[in-house]
Design an enzyme around this catalytic site. Structure first.
Site, PDB file in Angstrom:
ATOM      1  N   GLU A  25      78.534  81.664 -44.829  1.00  0.00           N
ATOM      2  CA  GLU A  25      78.059  83.054 -44.942  1.00  0.00           C
ATOM      3  C   GLU A  25      77.725  83.640 -43.570  1.00  0.00           C
ATOM      4  O   GLU A  25      77.641  82.918 -42.567  1.00  0.00           O
ATOM      5  CB  GLU A  25      76.837  83.139 -45.848  1.00  0.00           C
ATOM      6  CG  GLU A  25      75.620  82.425 -45.291  1.00  0.00           C
ATOM      7  CD  GLU A  25      74.315  83.067 -45.715  1.00  0.00           C
ATOM      8  OE1 GLU A  25      74.163  84.299 -45.546  1.00  0.00           O
ATOM      9  OE2 GLU A  25      73.427  82.336 -46.174  1.00  0.00           O
ATOM     10  N   LYS A 159      63.548  78.092 -50.167  1.00  0.00           N
ATOM     11  CA  LYS A 159      62.354  78.323 -49.354  1.00  0.00           C
ATOM     12  C   LYS A 159      61.197  78.709 -50.230  1.00  0.00           C
ATOM     13  O   LYS A 159      61.380  79.435 -51.197  1.00  0.00           O
ATOM     14  CB  LYS A 159      62.633  79.520 -48.448  1.00  0.00           C
ATOM     15  CG  LYS A 159      62.849  79.146 -47.051  1.00  0.00           C
ATOM     16  CD  LYS A 159      62.591  80.326 -46.146  1.00  0.00           C
ATOM     17  CE  LYS A 159      63.202  80.000 -44.827  1.00  0.00           C
ATOM     18  NZ  LYS A 159      64.517  80.540 -44.651  1.00  0.00           N
TER      19      LYS A 159
HETATM   20  N1  PSU Z   1      67.153  82.408 -47.484  1.00  0.00           N
HETATM   21  C1  PSU Z   1      67.064  81.755 -46.310  1.00  0.00           C
HETATM   22  N2  PSU Z   1      67.822  82.182 -45.269  1.00  0.00           N
HETATM   23  C2  PSU Z   1      68.681  83.249 -45.385  1.00  0.00           C
HETATM   24  C3  PSU Z   1      68.771  83.914 -46.643  1.00  0.00           C
HETATM   25  C4  PSU Z   1      67.998  83.458 -47.655  1.00  0.00           C
HETATM   26  O1  PSU Z   1      66.322  80.800 -46.203  1.00  0.00           O
HETATM   27  O2  PSU Z   1      69.348  83.624 -44.401  1.00  0.00           O
HETATM   28  C5  PSU Z   1      69.720  85.057 -46.805  1.00  0.00           C
HETATM   29  C6  PSU Z   1      71.016  84.566 -47.495  1.00  0.00           C
HETATM   30  O3  PSU Z   1      72.109  85.304 -47.000  1.00  0.00           O
HETATM   31  C7  PSU Z   1      70.763  84.934 -48.948  1.00  0.00           C
HETATM   32  C8  PSU Z   1      70.027  86.238 -48.780  1.00  0.00           C
HETATM   33  O4  PSU Z   1      71.932  85.093 -49.717  1.00  0.00           O
HETATM   34  O5  PSU Z   1      69.161  86.032 -47.680  1.00  0.00           O
HETATM   35  C9  PSU Z   1      69.264  86.628 -50.027  1.00  0.00           C
HETATM   36  O6  PSU Z   1      68.813  87.936 -49.892  1.00  0.00           O
HETATM   37  P1  PSU Z   1      68.157  88.660 -51.141  1.00  0.00           P
HETATM   38  O7  PSU Z   1      66.893  87.867 -51.421  1.00  0.00           O
HETATM   39  O8  PSU Z   1      67.898  90.065 -50.687  1.00  0.00           O
HETATM   40  O9  PSU Z   1      69.146  88.566 -52.269  1.00  0.00           O
END
Ligand code: PSU
Ligand code: MN
Length: 303
Positions: A25, A159
């Site tokens: 990603e 996390k």
């Molecule tokens: N969690 C992490 N590091 C990240 C992300 C999530 O520990 O970089 C990023 C990933 O790209 C994940 C996104 O898909 O955040 C999720 O965002 P949202 O919660 O807005 O869906």
């Protein structure tokens, strides 16, 4: 395949031969880590995928074109250009039709990987059910996509900026298996433990590849979360991290951070609060995931 997907020639050739490819990603590059560590890490992660026998395909949108596999110049510009969109599922058609630059989340990257015919995807951590989701309704579209798209996701768990228990429940509801590599306990990104038992455990890339084959042969479409605990030398103590996370959540509340800004805000807050320590752990776990993902992809393509 849809003409909207631009495959890097090396990725195209490898897919044609049925060889192992690992999708990566780009939100983690543009919004998850500071420059220049982000670009440096992205390069090293690609090298680790190669060392473990697979071809890396970092996915991003450049001038509205969906790129599967980036060259060095594209990687650099993604990590060092302000105004790159964070692209989840709902944003994808807009960034394409408006010819913008976008870094794809887990959800959007999985979707594109599937269109390209890639079965294994590596990241750091997935999005999930946020703490307080019972009032905010903040649940990442990563989970939605994992419920329907048949691409395995290798991550260091979830996390604890998220509600880990609710995220595991939600994955169960969607029918997404959660397999922890080599451990009974589900990991929490910076830490090997989380206080939650892993629903499933497997101990080798071959076993994981056979598991994926069985799942998809049974037409159980959708992802599997392959949770890979951070190496113990780089682990961050769970209790110490919990304090930083609580402070980050308080700050987000005070500053009324909402929606797609929430996850990047929390990540940056924690990175700043821990000096470089959490960033070093973050880099180590992504590399660890890249090696495992490449070995699973290699095992899967030789079944
Ligand atoms: N969690 C992490 N590091 C990240 C992300 C999530 O520990 O970089 C990023 C990933 O790209 C994940 C996104 O898909 O955040 C999720 O965002 P949202 O919660 O807005 O869906
Ligand atoms: Mn959200």
């Amino acid at each position: 395949m849809t003409p909207r997907i631009h495959l890097h020639p090396e990725v195209a050739q490898q897919l044609q031969q049925g060889g192992p490819v690992v999708a990566l990603e780009s939100t983690i590059i543009a919004h998850g880590m500071p420059y220049p560590q982000n670009v440096q890490t992205a390069r090293e992660v690609e090298a680790i995928v190669r060392e473990n026998g697979a071809v890396p395909a970092t996915i991003a949108i450049l001038d509205g074109k969906i790129q599967v596999g980036l060259d060095q110049r594209q990687l650099e510009s993604l990590g060092n250009t302000p105004g790159v969109w964070k692209v989840s599922l709902r944003d994808l058609p807009f960034v394409v039709s408006e010819k913008l630059n976008g870094a794809t989340t887990v959800a959007a990257t999985m979707h594109i990987a599937h269109l390209a015919g890639i079965r294994v995807f590596v990241t750091g951590g997935i999005g999930g059910v946020h703490r307080g989701a019972e009032t905010s309704m903040d649940i990442s579209a990563d989970l939605t996509e994992m419920g329907r798209t048949s691409v395995a996701v290798v991550a260091a768990g979830v996390k604890s900026i998220l509600d880990i228990g609710l995220t595991l429940e939600y994955l169960e509801t969607l029918g997404v298996p959660v397999v922890t590599f080599g451990s009974e306990e589900f990991p929490s990104f910076y830490s090997r433990g989380s206080g939650f038992q892993s629903p499933l455990r497997l101990d080798s890339p071959d076993a994981i590849a056979r598991f994926l084959r069985a799942k998809w042969d049974l037409e159980l479409n959708g992802s599997a979360l392959i949770a890979n605990p951070i190496p113990s030398e780089q682990e961050f103590p769970f209790a110490e991290m919990e304090q930083h996370i609580r402070a980050a959540l308080d700050a987000a509340e005070r500053q009324s951070i909402r929606g797609k800004s929430t996850t990047p805000f929390l990540l940056k807050y924690i990175a700043d609060a821990t000096g470089g320590d959490s960033l070093a752990s973050n880099i180590a776990l992504v590399k660890n995931n890249a090696a495992l993902g490449a070995r699973i992809a290699t095992a899967f393509s030789s079944l």
